[in-house]
Design a protein around this motif. Structure first.
Motif, PDB file in Angstrom:
ATOM      1  N   LEU A 169       0.829  -1.209   0.000  1.00  0.00           N
ATOM      2  CA  LEU A 169       0.000   0.000   0.000  1.00  0.00           C
ATOM      3  C   LEU A 169       0.859   1.253   0.000  1.00  0.00           C
ATOM      4  O   LEU A 169       0.598   2.203  -0.742  1.00  0.00           O
ATOM      5  N   LEU A 170       1.901   1.260   0.814  1.00  0.00           N
ATOM      6  CA  LEU A 170       2.755   2.436   0.925  1.00  0.00           C
ATOM      7  C   LEU A 170       3.557   2.684  -0.348  1.00  0.00           C
ATOM      8  O   LEU A 170       3.892   3.823  -0.664  1.00  0.00           O
ATOM      9  N   ALA A 171       3.836   1.625  -1.090  1.00  0.00           N
ATOM     10  CA  ALA A 171       4.607   1.776  -2.322  1.00  0.00           C
ATOM     11  C   ALA A 171       3.723   2.085  -3.520  1.00  0.00           C
ATOM     12  O   ALA A 171       4.226   2.433  -4.590  1.00  0.00           O
ATOM     13  N   GLY A 172       2.404   1.978  -3.345  1.00  0.00           N
ATOM     14  CA  GLY A 172       1.485   2.155  -4.453  1.00  0.00           C
ATOM     15  C   GLY A 172       0.866   3.538  -4.514  1.00  0.00           C
ATOM     16  O   GLY A 172       1.424   4.515  -4.021  1.00  0.00           O
ATOM     17  N   GLU A 173      -0.318   3.599  -5.123  1.00  0.00           N
ATOM     18  CA  GLU A 173      -1.044   4.849  -5.280  1.00  0.00           C
ATOM     19  C   GLU A 173      -2.395   4.758  -4.590  1.00  0.00           C
ATOM     20  O   GLU A 173      -2.864   3.671  -4.236  1.00  0.00           O
ATOM     21  N   SER A 174      -3.023   5.906  -4.422  1.00  0.00           N
ATOM     22  CA  SER A 174      -4.338   5.947  -3.780  1.00  0.00           C
ATOM     23  C   SER A 174      -5.343   5.143  -4.601  1.00  0.00           C
ATOM     24  O   SER A 174      -5.288   5.104  -5.828  1.00  0.00           O
ATOM     25  N   GLY A 175      -6.272   4.505  -3.898  1.00  0.00           N
ATOM     26  CA  GLY A 175      -7.280   3.697  -4.573  1.00  0.00           C
ATOM     27  C   GLY A 175      -8.134   2.956  -3.567  1.00  0.00           C
ATOM     28  O   GLY A 175      -8.275   3.385  -2.417  1.00  0.00           O
ATOM     29  N   VAL A 176      -8.691   1.839  -3.972  1.00  0.00           N
ATOM     30  CA  VAL A 176      -9.564   1.038  -3.117  1.00  0.00           C
ATOM     31  C   VAL A 176      -9.003  -0.376  -3.006  1.00  0.00           C
ATOM     32  O   VAL A 176      -8.589  -0.969  -4.006  1.00  0.00           O
ATOM     33  N   VAL A 177      -8.957  -0.902  -1.775  1.00  0.00           N
ATOM     34  CA  VAL A 177      -8.610  -2.299  -1.543  1.00  0.00           C
ATOM     35  C   VAL A 177      -9.799  -2.976  -0.881  1.00  0.00           C
ATOM     36  O   VAL A 177     -10.635  -2.308  -0.259  1.00  0.00           O
ATOM     37  N   VAL A 178      -9.864  -4.284  -1.010  1.00  0.00           N
ATOM     38  CA  VAL A 178     -10.966  -5.050  -0.426  1.00  0.00           C
ATOM     39  C   VAL A 178     -10.400  -5.962   0.649  1.00  0.00           C
ATOM     40  O   VAL A 178      -9.445  -6.713   0.420  1.00  0.00           O
ATOM     41  N   LEU A 179     -10.972  -5.888   1.843  1.00  0.00           N
ATOM     42  CA  LEU A 179     -10.522  -6.693   2.975  1.00  0.00           C
ATOM     43  C   LEU A 179     -11.594  -7.689   3.367  1.00  0.00           C
ATOM     44  O   LEU A 179     -12.793  -7.440   3.196  1.00  0.00           O
ATOM     45  N   GLY A 180     -11.166  -8.802   3.944  1.00  0.00           N
ATOM     46  CA  GLY A 180     -12.107  -9.783   4.453  1.00  0.00           C
ATOM     47  C   GLY A 180     -12.564 -10.755   3.380  1.00  0.00           C
ATOM     48  O   GLY A 180     -12.301 -10.581   2.187  1.00  0.00           O
ATOM     49  N   GLU A 181     -13.252 -11.799   3.808  1.00  0.00           N
ATOM     50  CA  GLU A 181     -13.790 -12.798   2.905  1.00  0.00           C
ATOM     51  C   GLU A 181     -15.309 -12.794   3.010  1.00  0.00           C
ATOM     52  O   GLU A 181     -15.884 -12.285   3.969  1.00  0.00           O
ATOM     53  N   GLY A 182     -15.965 -13.373   2.035  1.00  0.00           N
ATOM     54  CA  GLY A 182     -17.420 -13.392   2.068  1.00  0.00           C
ATOM     55  C   GLY A 182     -17.966 -11.989   1.862  1.00  0.00           C
ATOM     56  O   GLY A 182     -17.935 -11.458   0.760  1.00  0.00           O
ATOM     57  N   ASP A 183     -18.446 -11.373   2.922  1.00  0.00           N
ATOM     58  CA  ASP A 183     -18.933  -9.991   2.835  1.00  0.00           C
ATOM     59  C   ASP A 183     -17.729  -9.053   2.842  1.00  0.00           C
ATOM     60  O   ASP A 183     -17.417  -8.410   3.853  1.00  0.00           O
ATOM     61  N   ALA A 184     -17.031  -9.011   1.719  1.00  0.00           N
ATOM     62  CA  ALA A 184     -15.812  -8.221   1.613  1.00  0.00           C
ATOM     63  C   ALA A 184     -16.104  -6.744   1.835  1.00  0.00           C
ATOM     64  O   ALA A 184     -17.160  -6.239   1.456  1.00  0.00           O
ATOM     65  N   ILE A 185     -15.154  -6.061   2.444  1.00  0.00           N
ATOM     66  CA  ILE A 185     -15.327  -4.646   2.789  1.00  0.00           C
ATOM     67  C   ILE A 185     -14.373  -3.797   1.959  1.00  0.00           C
ATOM     68  O   ILE A 185     -13.145  -3.950   2.033  1.00  0.00           O
ATOM     69  N   PRO A 186     -14.911  -2.882   1.134  1.00  0.00           N
ATOM     70  CA  PRO A 186     -14.037  -1.979   0.390  1.00  0.00           C
ATOM     71  C   PRO A 186     -13.491  -0.888   1.309  1.00  0.00           C
ATOM     72  O   PRO A 186     -14.230  -0.306   2.119  1.00  0.00           O
ATOM     73  N   VAL A 187     -12.206  -0.638   1.177  1.00  0.00           N
ATOM     74  CA  VAL A 187     -11.535   0.363   2.010  1.00  0.00           C
ATOM     75  C   VAL A 187     -10.819   1.349   1.087  1.00  0.00           C
ATOM     76  O   VAL A 187     -10.051   0.947   0.210  1.00  0.00           O
ATOM     77  N   ALA A 188     -11.098   2.635   1.273  1.00  0.00           N
ATOM     78  CA  ALA A 188     -10.441   3.677   0.478  1.00  0.00           C
ATOM     79  C   ALA A 188      -9.080   3.990   1.093  1.00  0.00           C
ATOM     80  O   ALA A 188      -8.976   4.229   2.296  1.00  0.00           O
ATOM     81  N   VAL A 189      -8.051   3.980   0.267  1.00  0.00           N
ATOM     82  CA  VAL A 189      -6.687   4.198   0.747  1.00  0.00           C
ATOM     83  C   VAL A 189      -6.098   5.435   0.082  1.00  0.00           C
ATOM     84  O   VAL A 189      -6.080   5.542  -1.144  1.00  0.00           O
ATOM     85  N   GLU A 190      -5.650   6.384   0.901  1.00  0.00           N
ATOM     86  CA  GLU A 190      -4.936   7.566   0.412  1.00  0.00           C
ATOM     87  C   GLU A 190      -3.459   7.386   0.737  1.00  0.00           C
ATOM     88  O   GLU A 190      -3.104   7.169   1.894  1.00  0.00           O
TER      89      GLU A 190
END
Length: 357
Positions: A169-190
């Motif tokens: 994450l720190l080496a990348g760019e801002s965007g959205v990642v998905v955490l968890g399984e099943g009912d996955a949760i989208p997380v906005a990353v700056e």
């Protein structure tokens, strides 16, 4: 993105409230400005933009009034047609998602405190990522490249999952990642990182224009010259740093990376040759040399004879700048900065115009 609160720092002493709108996600297109922010004060002031203007920003202003009245955050989705999407910088029509939340412009506001914490780390040269789960009560966690963590997503497992991906994450760019399984949760990353540096070797008129134009672009400008009277505060009020000494030694001590640009405008062989030897051994994303093609060929020939490899010599842009027909000092500086930004971002610097039948 560097210090998010810089835009509203003059407001922080007021203690008033603002609505902070953040572009958190897109669907159906590729985002250009994930993490972009817009601020709407309860007194009507507006700063920043989540687009390049137009209907989306107008909608944000309207939504902000409701957020400030209710004192609760809200997530809004805007559906864009092809024309509106192009205005935002998207490749086609789609949906953008915005988080609009109320903040108190005070150090004890938890969101302000978190961004101040991250901003201080970035100003020390570090990188950080702020991850947010949008909603009526947004949850945030900040990850620093020194291993520091601040805040929480409200779930220990989610926090741990995010920390496990911290390096990427720190080496990348801002965007959205998905955490968890099943009912996955989208997380906005700056992603927050130090501003790229513009290192200008030589303190003449072109250097002064470069310094003036670089400031609003968010570049950290460093002026390097052997002559103190030339590299003065009076001549370079916008520069972040002025270094006086042997240019090759000063530049050689800098940890130049892919986000940094070096421009040599001294027009002096005794500066240009040793500085280029040093710079071409770094990962600087742009190396520009002011001068004619004939002069550039002569300098490159000397460097070649000194054993500098051809792939390194190919990095030198000489004459520096894009071909915009520049005549004045300011126009020359503009052409150089445009080329530097294109090079650092991996673009050709050509025209955006598409031929229309």
């Amino acid at each position: 993105m560097s210090d998010t609160l810089d835009a509203v720092r003059p407001w922080l002493a007021s203690g008033g409230r603002v609505a902070m709108a953040t572009l958190v996600a897109t669907r159906g297109a590729t985002p250009r400005r994930a993490g972009a922010k817009m601020w709407v004060g309860e007194d009507g002031r507006v700063l920043g933009s989540v687009t390049i203007g137009g209907c989306v920003d107008a909608r944000v202003v309207a939504e902000s009034e409701g957020v400030l009245a209710e004192g609760r955050a809200r997530t809004i989705a805007l559906h864009l047609g092809a024309d509106e999407a192009l205005e935002l910088g998207l490749t086609c029509g789609g949906t953008i998602e915005l988080l609009v939340e109320p903040l108190r412009l005070a150090a004890d506001d938890p969101v302000v405190a978190l961004y101040e914490h991250v901003g201080a780390h970035v100003r020390r040269g570090g990188r950080a990522a702020i991850a947010t789960i949008p909603g009526a009560a947004p949850r945030r966690i900040a990850l620093l490249d020194d291993g520091g963590v601040a805040g929480t997503l409200g779930d220990a497992a989610l926090d741990a999952a995010l920390r496990a991906r911290a390096a990427d994450l720190l080496a990348g760019e801002s965007g959205v990642v998905v955490l968890g399984e099943g009912d996955a949760i989208p997380v906005a990353v700056e992603v927050h990182a130090p501003a790229g540096a513009l290192v200008v070797v030589g303190a003449g008129h072109v250097a002064m224009a470069l310094s003036r134009l670089a400031a609003p672009l968010g570049l950290r400008t460093v002026i390097v010259d052997a002559r103190e009277r030339w590299a003065s505060a009076e001549r370079f009020p916008d520069a972040d740093e002025r270094l006086v000494g042997i240019p090759s030694e000063l530049v050689g001590a800098m940890p130049l990376g892919a986000a940094d640009a070096v421009v040599l405008v001294a027009h002096d062989y005794k500066f240009d040759l040793p500085v280029l030897r040093v710079v071409l051994a770094t990962a600087a994303g742009y190396v520009g040399l002011l001068g004619s093609r004939r002069r550039g060929a002569a300098i490159l020939s000397e460097l070649r004879e000194a054993g500098i490899a051809e792939e390194r010599l190919a990095r030198v842009r000489v004459p520096a700048g894009l071909d915009i027909g520049a005549r004045t000092t300011e126009e020359i500086a503009l052409s150089i900065l445009a080329e530097a930004i294109a090079a650092v971002r991996g673009r050709s610097g050509g025209s955006l115009r598409a031929d229309i039948a």
